[in-house]
Design a protein around this motif. Structure first.
Motif, PDB file in Angstrom:
ATOM      1  N   THR A 153     -21.353  15.622  11.786  1.00  0.00           N
ATOM      2  CA  THR A 153     -20.538  15.059  10.711  1.00  0.00           C
ATOM      3  C   THR A 153     -21.364  13.996   9.987  1.00  0.00           C
ATOM      4  O   THR A 153     -22.334  13.469  10.530  1.00  0.00           O
ATOM      5  CB  THR A 153     -19.260  14.383  11.245  1.00  0.00           C
ATOM      6  OG1 THR A 153     -19.650  13.239  12.025  1.00  0.00           O
ATOM      7  CG2 THR A 153     -18.435  15.338  12.093  1.00  0.00           C
ATOM      8  N   ARG A 154     -20.900  13.688   8.794  1.00  0.00           N
ATOM      9  CA  ARG A 154     -21.540  12.635   8.011  1.00  0.00           C
ATOM     10  C   ARG A 154     -21.502  11.299   8.759  1.00  0.00           C
ATOM     11  O   ARG A 154     -22.470  10.547   8.774  1.00  0.00           O
ATOM     12  CB  ARG A 154     -20.768  12.529   6.673  1.00  0.00           C
ATOM     13  CG  ARG A 154     -21.462  11.705   5.650  1.00  0.00           C
ATOM     14  CD  ARG A 154     -20.639  11.635   4.364  1.00  0.00           C
ATOM     15  NE  ARG A 154     -21.136  10.506   3.588  1.00  0.00           N
ATOM     16  CZ  ARG A 154     -22.143  10.588   2.736  1.00  0.00           C
ATOM     17  NH1 ARG A 154     -22.730  11.742   2.502  1.00  0.00           N
ATOM     18  NH2 ARG A 154     -22.576   9.514   2.100  1.00  0.00           N
ATOM     19  N   GLU A 155     -20.373  11.041   9.428  1.00  0.00           N
ATOM     20  CA  GLU A 155     -20.215   9.778  10.153  1.00  0.00           C
ATOM     21  C   GLU A 155     -21.222   9.659  11.298  1.00  0.00           C
ATOM     22  O   GLU A 155     -21.758   8.591  11.562  1.00  0.00           O
ATOM     23  CB  GLU A 155     -18.784   9.650  10.715  1.00  0.00           C
ATOM     24  CG  GLU A 155     -17.695   9.437   9.670  1.00  0.00           C
ATOM     25  CD  GLU A 155     -17.471  10.665   8.765  1.00  0.00           C
ATOM     26  OE1 GLU A 155     -17.656  11.810   9.250  1.00  0.00           O
ATOM     27  OE2 GLU A 155     -17.134  10.471   7.577  1.00  0.00           O
ATOM     28  N   GLU A 156     -21.458  10.787  11.967  1.00  0.00           N
ATOM     29  CA  GLU A 156     -22.429  10.741  13.067  1.00  0.00           C
ATOM     30  C   GLU A 156     -23.833  10.453  12.542  1.00  0.00           C
ATOM     31  O   GLU A 156     -24.587   9.666  13.129  1.00  0.00           O
ATOM     32  CB  GLU A 156     -22.421  12.086  13.825  1.00  0.00           C
ATOM     33  CG  GLU A 156     -21.203  12.253  14.716  1.00  0.00           C
ATOM     34  CD  GLU A 156     -21.022  13.684  15.231  1.00  0.00           C
ATOM     35  OE1 GLU A 156     -20.344  13.848  16.261  1.00  0.00           O
ATOM     36  OE2 GLU A 156     -21.554  14.634  14.608  1.00  0.00           O
ATOM     37  N   ILE A 157     -24.153  11.074  11.441  1.00  0.00           N
ATOM     38  CA  ILE A 157     -25.488  10.845  10.867  1.00  0.00           C
ATOM     39  C   ILE A 157     -25.600   9.390  10.399  1.00  0.00           C
ATOM     40  O   ILE A 157     -26.610   8.719  10.634  1.00  0.00           O
ATOM     41  CB  ILE A 157     -25.765  11.828   9.710  1.00  0.00           C
ATOM     42  CG1 ILE A 157     -25.789  13.261  10.253  1.00  0.00           C
ATOM     43  CG2 ILE A 157     -27.090  11.502   9.032  1.00  0.00           C
ATOM     44  CD1 ILE A 157     -25.931  14.339   9.185  1.00  0.00           C
ATOM     45  N   GLN A 158     -24.547   8.909   9.791  1.00  0.00           N
ATOM     46  CA  GLN A 158     -24.555   7.516   9.319  1.00  0.00           C
ATOM     47  C   GLN A 158     -24.797   6.540  10.477  1.00  0.00           C
ATOM     48  O   GLN A 158     -25.580   5.597  10.369  1.00  0.00           O
ATOM     49  CB  GLN A 158     -23.213   7.204   8.650  1.00  0.00           C
ATOM     50  CG  GLN A 158     -23.147   5.772   8.142  1.00  0.00           C
ATOM     51  CD  GLN A 158     -21.963   5.546   7.222  1.00  0.00           C
ATOM     52  OE1 GLN A 158     -21.023   6.343   7.189  1.00  0.00           O
ATOM     53  NE2 GLN A 158     -22.013   4.479   6.465  1.00  0.00           N
TER      54      GLN A 158
END
Ligand code: RAT
Ligand code: ZN
Length: 424
Positions: free
Chosen positions: A402-407
Motif C-alpha cells: 500500500t501507499r501507506e506502507e511505502i510512505q
C-alpha cells in the motif's frame, strides 16, 4: 488498498520520496543569529570548496591559490563562474548543483541569460531569516544537525560566556571533536585555557562536559584520521594514566563520555587531510582505511552507539556487512566524494539489499544554506529511482504494497531510522 500495478508502485514511490520531509543528519550550517558563520547566497555557492578545487584544475598558472584566496569573495566567485559556467558547461555534480538551486529558487530566466549580476541583485533583497524559511520549505527539511566545534574561537563566542538562543526546532547541534582523534594538543590547550581548566586528561573531560551542558548536542562527531587504530587494552596499559595522545583521548575521554552522557559518536572514515594544503578546505583527499577499526569499537563498546559514514567507495560493502551485525551501529549518508549520483545509486542499492530500511539514506553536508535545495533534490532523484526498482521486485515476488506502507519506509530512510536509532 494495495497498489495494483508496476506503474502505480513506481509513481507512488517517486511521489512519496519527492514529498518526504527529511532530517539532515550532518551539515555545516548555522542559524541567522550566528552572524557571518551563516553562509548563503550566490557568491558562497560559487566559492564552495568543491567548486574551488574544480576551478583550480584549469585555472591559469598566474592565479595561484594564494592569490585567489586573497581576493574578495565576489571576485573569487566571478573567476569560478567564468571558468566553470561560461567557458565550459557546468556538467559536474557541484556545478549542476548551483543550477538546480537557482532554478528551484525561481531564477531560471536569469540562469538562461547567464546573468550573474541580476542573480546577485535578487539575493541582495533576501533577509537571512526569511531566506532560512524559504530554503527549508523548498528543500523540505524537518531539521538539520549542525557541526559545532568547541575548539574554534569564532564559533564559541556565540556560546560562551553567554549562549545565544539556538533555533533548535530547525537546527540541532553536534559536538565536533576531531581534535581529540588527531591528538591536536595545541588547540585543545587553548580551549582549556579559555575556560581556566587544567591541562590534563581529566581536564579535557571537564571541558567537553561543559560544552555538552552549553550546546546540548545530539551526538559527538569526529573524522577519524587514517592513522588511528583502535588501541588494544595491552597498548593502553603501556601508557601512564597522564599520557595525552589520540589513543588516550579516544579511550579515556571520548568513549567514557559517550557512555556516561548517552551521546552517540558519529564517525567519518577515509578522509585524508590535506593532500594539497594550498586548496584549504578543498585540499583533502580520500584513502581506504580499515573498516575493522569501527568493528572493534562496536564490539568493545556495546553500550556506545556509533553513527558512521565512509568516504572510500571500496569500503561501502564491508561497512554494510558490519552494520548488519551490530545494533549499536547506524550508517548515514553518502559523504562528499561519494555524493555523486553514480555512487549514491550503487551505495543505496547495496544498503537496501543488506539492511532493508535500517539506515539513513543521505545527509547533505551543506555548508551554504542554499545547497540544501540541490543536495536533496539530486539525492532524492537517485534514491527514489533505486527504491522504485526495489518495490517493483518485491511486488513481482508476490508481496502486495500500500501507499501507506511505502510512505512509512521512505520516512525511515530519510530520518526516521536515525531517530529510532537515537532513541534506542
Ligand atoms: O564535505 C565537506 O564539506 C568536507 O569538507 C568536510 O567538512 C566533511 O564533510 C567533514 O565534515 O569533515
Ligand atoms: Zn561535513
Amino acid at each position: 488498498t494495495p497498489l495494483k500495478s508496476e506503474e502505480a508502485i513506481r509513481s507512488a514511490v517517486k511521489n512519496l520520496v519527492e514529498e518526504v520531509h527529511v532530517v539532515d543528519v550532518h551539515t555545516h550550517l548555522f542559524p541567522p543569529n550566528h552572524g557571518k558563520l551563516m553562509l548563503w547566497g550566490i557568491d558562497e555557492l560559487l566559492t564552495y570548496h568543491y567548486l574551488v578545487a574544480e576551478y583550480f584544475i584549469t585555472a591559469p598558472a598566474t592565479i595561484t591559490p594564494e592569490k585567489f584566496f586573497a581576493l574578495e569573495k565576489q571576485a573569487q566567485a566571478d573567476l569560478v563562474w567564468d571558468s566553470l559556467f561560461i567557458q565550459r558547461s557546468p556538467i559536474s555534480e557541484a556545478c549542476r548543483g548551483v543550477i538546480t538551486t537557482l532554478t528551484e529558487l525561481g531564477l531560471g530566466e536569469l540562469v538562461e541569460r547567464r546573468d550573474l549580476n541580476e542573480v546577485r541583485k535578487w539575493f541582495a533583497k533576501q533577509t537571512p531569516e526569511g531566506y532560512v524559511d524559504k530554503v527549508f520549505e523548498l528543500a523540505k527539511i524537518k531539521y538539520v544537525l549542525t557541526t559545532n566545534i568547541p575548539f574554534e574561537k569564532k564559533e564559541t563566542v556565540h556560546w560562551y560566556p553567554k549562549a545565544k538562543e539556538f533555533d533548535t526546532h530547525r537546527f540541532q547541534t553536534g559536538l565536533r571533536v576531531d581534535q581529540l582523534l588527531t591528538g591536536n594538543w595545541e588547540s585543545i590547550k587553548e580551549a582549556l585555557d579559555e575556560m581556566g581548566i587544567e591541562h590534563t586528561i581529566e581536564g579535557v573531560k571537564k571541558l567537553l562536559e561543559k560544552w555538552i551542558t552549553i550546546m546540548k548536542p545530539k551526538y559527538f562527531m569526529a573524522a577519524v584520521p587514517p592513522t588511528l587504530e583502535f588501541p588494544s587494552d595491552e597498548e593502553m596499559s603501556t601508557y601512564a594514566p597522564s599520557t595525552i595522545n589520540s589513543a588516550t583521548l579516544l579511550r579515556r575521554v571520548l568513549l567514557p563520555l559517550a557512555e556516561q552522557h548517552h551521546l552517540p559518536i558519529a564517525l567519518k572514515f577515509d578522509s585524508v587531510r590535506p593532500i594539497n594544503p594550498a586548496l584549504r578546505e578543498g585540499g583533502d583527499g580520500v584513502v581506504t582505511t580499515k573498516v575493522s577499526t569501527l568493528q572493534k569499537l562496536c564490539l568493545n563498546y556495546p553500550k556506545v552507539k556509533f553513527l558512521a559514514t565512509f568516504l572510500a567507495r571500496v569500503n561501502q560493502h564491508e561497512l554494510c556487512v558490519l552494520a548488519n551485525k551490530f545494533g549499536n551501529l547506524h550508517i548515514y549518508g553518502c559523504w562528499w566524494y561519494c555524493n555523486n549520483p553514480s555512487i549514491v545509486e550503487e551505495i543505496t542499492r547495496i544498503r537496501v539489499e543488506l539492511l532493508g530500511t535500517a539506515f539513513t539514506s543521505q545527509h547533505s553536508d551543506a555548508r551554504v544554506l542554499d545547497q540544501l535545495i540541490y543536495k536533496w533534490k539530486h539525492s532524492k532523484a537517485v534514491i527514489g529511482g533505486v527504491l522504485q526498482d526495489m518495490y517493483v521486485k518485491l511486488f513481482h515476488a508476490g508481496w502486495s504494497l500500500t501507499r501507506e506502507e511505502i510512505q512509512r519506509d521512505v520516512e525511515r530512510l530519510f530520518g526516521g531510522a536515525y531517530e529510532e536509532f537515537m532513541e534506542k
